[in-house]
Design an enzyme around this catalytic site. Structure first.
Site: not given
Length: 146
Positions: A52, A54, A63, A65, A97, A100
């Site tokens: 990930n 940010e 993310c 994935e 999530c 993803c």
């Protein structure tokens, strides 16, 4: 893209788990401090990683994935995903999530999904169990056939 995928071997799962753990070390998480690493296994047996990343504007974060999928496609022309392993340095495993799940669905609706953590619990499932009745390429193909 195939709808039914073979399960990764124990050796492949071990490689995926190690790759996901190493990927988490590359995470850029100055805001959440919630590092995630992901490793995907493509249909050719190649492993691709992501972490990930940010951003100060939060909504522009990505993310692990999705990072793995996008990098695998952009850098290696990945066509399909057989399995994904997600690692979080937490006591309990964390499932992908919704965003993803949708991106993973594009490349392997029946892929195997394993979430691991620093604790003993593991989530072992398939993407179609996590995202039932998903919208994907087949929906668009079916709509074009009318």
């Amino acid at each position: 893209m195939t709808s039914k995928q073979h399960a990764p071997s124990n050796e492949q799962w071990a490689e995926l788990e190690m790759a996901a753990q190493l990927a988490a070390r590359q995470a850029y998480v100055p805001y959440s401090r919630f590092a995630v690493g992901a490793a995907i296994l493509d249909g050719n047996g190649k492993i691709h990683i992501g972490c990930n990343v940010e951003n100060a504007s939060y909504g522009l974060s990505n993310c692990a994935e999705r990072t793995a999928v996008f990098a695998a496609r952009a850098n290696h022309g990945m066509q399909d995903v057989v399995a994904v392993c997600i690692y979080t340095p937490t006591a309990q495993p964390t499932s992908p999530c919704g965003a993803c799940r949708q991106v993973l669905n594009e490349f392997g609706p029946a892929m195997h999904v394993r979430s691991i953590c620093d604790g003993e619990d593991i989530i072992d499932t398939t993407l179609d169990a996590l995202l039932p009745s998903a919208f994907g390429p087949k929906n668009l193909q079916d709509a074009g056939q009318r």
